[in-house]
Design a protein around this motif. Structure first.
Motif, PDB file in Angstrom:
ATOM      1  N   MET A   1      60.282  44.401  51.092  1.00 29.82           N
ATOM      2  CA  MET A   1      60.348  44.632  49.640  1.00 29.82           C
ATOM      3  C   MET A   1      61.387  45.703  49.313  1.00 29.82           C
ATOM      4  O   MET A   1      61.457  46.742  49.972  1.00 29.82           O
ATOM      5  N   ALA A   2      62.189  45.424  48.296  1.00 33.95           N
ATOM      6  CA  ALA A   2      63.138  46.373  47.721  1.00 33.95           C
ATOM      7  C   ALA A   2      63.449  45.850  46.322  1.00 33.95           C
ATOM      8  O   ALA A   2      62.887  44.824  45.910  1.00 33.95           O
TER       9      ALA A   2
ATOM     10  N   ALA B   1      62.348  42.238  44.846  1.00 35.40           N
ATOM     11  CA  ALA B   1      61.357  42.153  43.765  1.00 35.40           C
ATOM     12  C   ALA B   1      61.903  41.311  42.617  1.00 35.40           C
ATOM     13  O   ALA B   1      61.176  40.529  42.001  1.00 35.40           O
TER      14      ALA B   1
ATOM     15  N   ASP C   1      52.184  44.418  51.030  1.00 31.79           N
ATOM     16  CA  ASP C   1      51.066  45.348  50.857  1.00 31.79           C
ATOM     17  C   ASP C   1      50.235  44.971  49.622  1.00 31.79           C
ATOM     18  O   ASP C   1      50.630  44.135  48.815  1.00 31.79           O
TER      19      ASP C   1
ATOM     20  N   ILE D   1      49.540  46.502  46.845  1.00 37.53           N
ATOM     21  CA  ILE D   1      50.101  46.746  45.502  1.00 37.53           C
ATOM     22  C   ILE D   1      51.021  45.591  45.091  1.00 37.53           C
ATOM     23  O   ILE D   1      50.946  45.071  43.971  1.00 37.53           O
ATOM     24  N   ALA D   2      51.902  45.192  46.003  1.00 36.33           N
ATOM     25  CA  ALA D   2      52.841  44.109  45.686  1.00 36.33           C
ATOM     26  C   ALA D   2      52.082  42.813  45.411  1.00 36.33           C
ATOM     27  O   ALA D   2      52.403  42.074  44.471  1.00 36.33           O
TER      28      ALA D   2
ATOM     29  N   ARG E   1      48.976  42.431  44.353  1.00 43.39           N
ATOM     30  CA  ARG E   1      48.277  42.466  43.062  1.00 43.39           C
ATOM     31  C   ARG E   1      49.264  42.364  41.904  1.00 43.39           C
ATOM     32  O   ARG E   1      48.996  41.677  40.910  1.00 43.39           O
ATOM     33  N   PHE E   2      50.413  43.030  42.026  1.00 44.25           N
ATOM     34  CA  PHE E   2      51.396  42.974  40.937  1.00 44.25           C
ATOM     35  C   PHE E   2      51.883  41.542  40.701  1.00 44.25           C
ATOM     36  O   PHE E   2      51.875  41.044  39.571  1.00 44.25           O
ATOM     37  N   PHE E   3      52.283  40.872  41.762  1.00 41.84           N
ATOM     38  CA  PHE E   3      52.845  39.524  41.579  1.00 41.84           C
ATOM     39  C   PHE E   3      51.764  38.481  41.251  1.00 41.84           C
ATOM     40  O   PHE E   3      52.037  37.515  40.539  1.00 41.84           O
TER      41      PHE E   3
ATOM     42  N   ASN F   1      49.259  39.167  39.346  1.00 41.57           N
ATOM     43  CA  ASN F   1      49.039  39.385  37.911  1.00 41.57           C
ATOM     44  C   ASN F   1      50.030  38.586  37.060  1.00 41.57           C
ATOM     45  O   ASN F   1      49.657  38.025  36.040  1.00 41.57           O
ATOM     46  N   ILE F   2      51.286  38.581  37.464  1.00 43.11           N
ATOM     47  CA  ILE F   2      52.278  37.896  36.620  1.00 43.11           C
ATOM     48  C   ILE F   2      52.486  36.436  37.020  1.00 43.11           C
ATOM     49  O   ILE F   2      52.952  35.646  36.210  1.00 43.11           O
TER      50      ILE F   2
END
Lengths: 169, 169, 169, 169
Positions: D107-108, D112, D131, D133-134, D136-138, D140-141
């Motif tokens: 990831m960078a 992203a 990880d 966080i990544a 859950r973030f992706f 979500n969208i």
């Protein structure tokens, strides 16, 4: 290390191509394939693009279509590798940047933009079977970058000569 | 609701512009500003781009530069609004799509690509002070989309006529 | 010499924006206009884009829409300057490159790509009213480039602070 | 009619890739090649891009690099087909549009943006070894478009499952 593919771009009209344009594009694609080079076009299923890739497939060559659309729907069935840009005619700069040599066959607005962008990018441009006005116009703006040819055989020879020189550099 | 700005694109060479190109570009930018239209160029600090935007500023006009670079460094100080594309000459399609009318003044490879892309995008293209070869070439591919002019005054008149018709539609 | 416009990009969802996103976007556009800065968005007539430009117009500001489409049809009536890219979401890189500071308000796939591209381009990115997951994700990849804000007032203050530092360099 | 190549995009960091990212990218490229699919990356000679194409070459596969630069200088020697865009990170939209499935490994900021643009373009996105966080973030969208994997084997299986379904449609 493996050698990258030599890519020859064939730029020409879609729906507005003449039967003579299409026949010559087919023969050119086939001849390019026989040299072991890849054939790159704008990827649409009409005119010079379609005919050139069809010829290349018949010669067992690799074909690359740089598509203007944002999906590969409606693209040529003869494009083995489909690069989807979603940029419309903005993709014309990518078609020329990705080609080692650019051959211009037939003429329309999109084709003219590719010839001009190729000159701008310092590419070698071969005008194939063009009329006197087009030749004079592009010679005026492109000088030594612009070559003229009237046959498939001579076009292949000019590409070979150029590749030999550019590899030697 | 507020009316969007009318944007006139002026396409022409950078470093290779002639003094006559630059003088006419300056006068054209000034005349465009006096009509209340914005002047759009490729945003570089040379030649027709720079001169047109300088003229527009002198006429208290708005100027927009569509930059080829990925920062606004080295762009024209006369571009009030700098659109940074990072696309090199790939930005030429954006310059023409964003213009209500495209004026072509002076000639070089990038300029020729913009004239051709403008025709492709169905824009009205005014060839200003072009030679016979360029006029015949672009008339061949653009037919009714291509107008010819030799003075700033006539160019402004042709733009007005076109805007009146296109608004009426 | 005239100073180029300071451009603040407001990135956020279109149809999927919440009423809270839109209300804050409106206030932010208005506040940006009062500072004399231009408001730049993706130019569509929905959500955060539309609301931010409407606020900026109400504050007598300049608005710039970087449109994904290849004509200005269906774009926001509140975009005074319409840059037509024909690149779909490929235009997201242009929106961030053209902004002096990027504010991210609301979240969706396109918005996330703009936040990430802004970090990649070394822009200062202000995450406005974002949830914990989004803040941690972008802090992980953007470190010091990423600022966090919860109000319009604080966002304006952070932009001012950054502009003061970047001009001093 | 010949079938177009299935293209799997592998998106990941260049210089900032970890040794674990690179090792997994090499194995993934090799496994993709063994399935007869082409491996597409951003074409640079560093990190995940370089390792994935090196693995694909070792598996006798086809590799495609979508280069950010305007020449093929400094690109990976393991890219057999080099598409030269001259668009910087603007090419990230082309990398995802051209991929049948997008795998995100490491990831960078650029990575992203590719994950987000792939979701925006309705592509299937596989987050490999990411990880919490990544993920859950992706999620979500991107909701159902986003899959999660921790091994090369499972990634290949998920690609196969998706291709089977998408061909059946």
């Amino acid at each position: 290390m493996v050698p990258a593919k030599v890519i020859i771009g064939i730029m020409g009209p879609g729906e507005n191509a003449t039967p003579e344009n299409n026949e010559m594009a087919f023969q050119l694609g086939k001849a390019i394939a026989k040299e072991g080079w890849a054939t790159l076009t704008g990827g649409r299923r009409f005119g010079v693009m379609e005919a050139a890739m069809k010829g290349a497939i018949e010669g067992d060559g690799l074909t690359i279509g740089i598509l203007p659309t944002d999906t590969d729907k409606d693209s040529s069935n003869n494009a083995l590798i489909k690069i989807v840009t979603g940029m419309g005619s903005g993709r014309n700069y990518i078609t020329v940047l990705s080609s080692n040599v650019v051959v211009v066959l037939g003429m329309a607005a999109g084709t003219a933009s590719e010839a001009a962008l190729a000159i701008k990018a310092n590419k070698k441009v071969i005008l194939l079977s063009q009329d006197e006005i087009a030749i004079r116009f592009f010679k005026n703006i492109g000088t030594y970058r612009v070559l003229v040819s009237n046959t498939v055989e001579d076009t292949i020879k000019q590409i070979k000569d150029y590749l030999a020189v550019s590899k030697a550099q």
